[in-house]
Motif scaffolding. Structure first.
Motif, short mmCIF file in Angstrom:
data_model
loop_
_atom_site.label_atom_id
_atom_site.label_comp_id
_atom_site.label_asym_id
_atom_site.label_seq_id
_atom_site.Cartn_x
_atom_site.Cartn_y
_atom_site.Cartn_z
N GLY A 116 81.27 -12.40 -13.85
CA GLY A 116 80.04 -13.18 -13.70
C GLY A 116 80.15 -14.60 -14.24
N GLY A 117 81.31 -14.95 -14.76
CA GLY A 117 81.49 -16.28 -15.35
C GLY A 117 81.23 -17.41 -14.37
N THR A 118 81.63 -17.23 -13.13
CA THR A 118 81.42 -18.28 -12.14
C THR A 118 79.93 -18.52 -11.92
N ASN A 119 79.15 -17.45 -11.82
CA ASN A 119 77.71 -17.64 -11.66
C ASN A 119 77.09 -18.28 -12.90
N ARG A 120 77.57 -17.93 -14.08
CA ARG A 120 77.06 -18.56 -15.30
C ARG A 120 77.42 -20.05 -15.32
N ALA A 121 78.61 -20.39 -14.84
CA ALA A 121 79.00 -21.79 -14.77
C ALA A 121 78.10 -22.53 -13.77
N ARG A 122 77.81 -21.91 -12.65
CA ARG A 122 76.91 -22.52 -11.66
C ARG A 122 75.53 -22.77 -12.25
N ILE A 123 75.04 -21.78 -12.98
CA ILE A 123 73.71 -21.91 -13.61
C ILE A 123 73.73 -23.02 -14.65
N LEU A 124 74.74 -23.05 -15.49
CA LEU A 124 74.82 -24.07 -16.53
C LEU A 124 74.89 -25.46 -15.92
N ARG A 125 75.69 -25.61 -14.88
CA ARG A 125 75.77 -26.91 -14.20
C ARG A 125 74.42 -27.29 -13.62
N ALA B 67 63.92 -19.68 -13.90
CA ALA B 67 64.81 -18.71 -13.26
C ALA B 67 64.55 -18.60 -11.76
N ASN B 68 63.30 -18.66 -11.36
CA ASN B 68 62.99 -18.56 -9.94
C ASN B 68 63.59 -19.72 -9.15
N ARG B 69 63.45 -20.91 -9.68
CA ARG B 69 64.01 -22.10 -9.02
C ARG B 69 65.54 -22.01 -8.96
N LEU B 70 66.15 -21.55 -10.04
CA LEU B 70 67.60 -21.38 -10.06
C LEU B 70 68.05 -20.37 -8.99
N ALA B 71 67.33 -19.27 -8.89
CA ALA B 71 67.68 -18.25 -7.90
C ALA B 71 67.63 -18.84 -6.49
N GLU B 72 66.60 -19.61 -6.21
CA GLU B 72 66.48 -20.24 -4.89
C GLU B 72 67.58 -21.27 -4.67
N ARG B 73 67.78 -22.13 -5.65
CA ARG B 73 68.75 -23.22 -5.51
C ARG B 73 70.18 -22.70 -5.37
N LYS C 58 66.95 -11.30 -10.37
CA LYS C 58 67.37 -10.45 -11.50
C LYS C 58 68.78 -10.81 -11.97
N THR C 59 69.63 -11.21 -11.04
CA THR C 59 70.98 -11.65 -11.40
C THR C 59 70.91 -12.92 -12.24
N VAL C 60 70.09 -13.86 -11.82
CA VAL C 60 69.93 -15.11 -12.57
C VAL C 60 69.39 -14.81 -13.96
#
Length: 104
Positions: free
Chosen positions: A14-23, A32-38, A44-46
């Motif tokens: 899951g590191g790649t998704n965490r990197a995407r979120i951090l960026r 979290a909702n906006r992140l999930a959409e973007r 739930k993953t976000v």
């Protein structure tokens, strides 16, 4: 902090998704909702990844419940050069992570 960043963003599933979120939250703090959409991820993953990032002191949260906005922690912002090196490594190892280093 550097060891925690490397571990959470590259050493675990899951590191790649965490990197995407951090960026994404570095570019613009958001909920979290906006992140999930973007990022085209399940809400739930976000939330799971945000919890991991928060538990490791990588992100902080302002507000409560649905409107809570996430942003990089102060310590992470102080070590952003390390984060960018990690992003390069993630991009080299995962073609799904599109990252070009900041030329500055």
């Amino acid at each position: 902090m550097e060891a925690a960043l490397w571990y959470v963003l590259t050493g675990t599933r899951g590191g790649t998704n965490r990197a995407r979120i951090l960026r994404a939250i570095h570019d613009r703090p958001q909920n979290a909702n906006r992140l999930a959409e973007r990022l085209d991820l399940d809400y739930k993953t976000v939330r799971h990844h945000l919890d991991v990032l928060q538990d490791n002191g990588i992100v902080t949260v302002g507000g409560e419940d649905y409107g809570a906005v996430y942003l990089p922690s102060e310590r992470v912002r102080q070590e952003w050069a390390v984060v960018e090196r990690i992003f390069v490594t993630v991009a080299e190892n995962d073609s799904g992570f599109d990252y070009a280093p900041n030329p500055n």
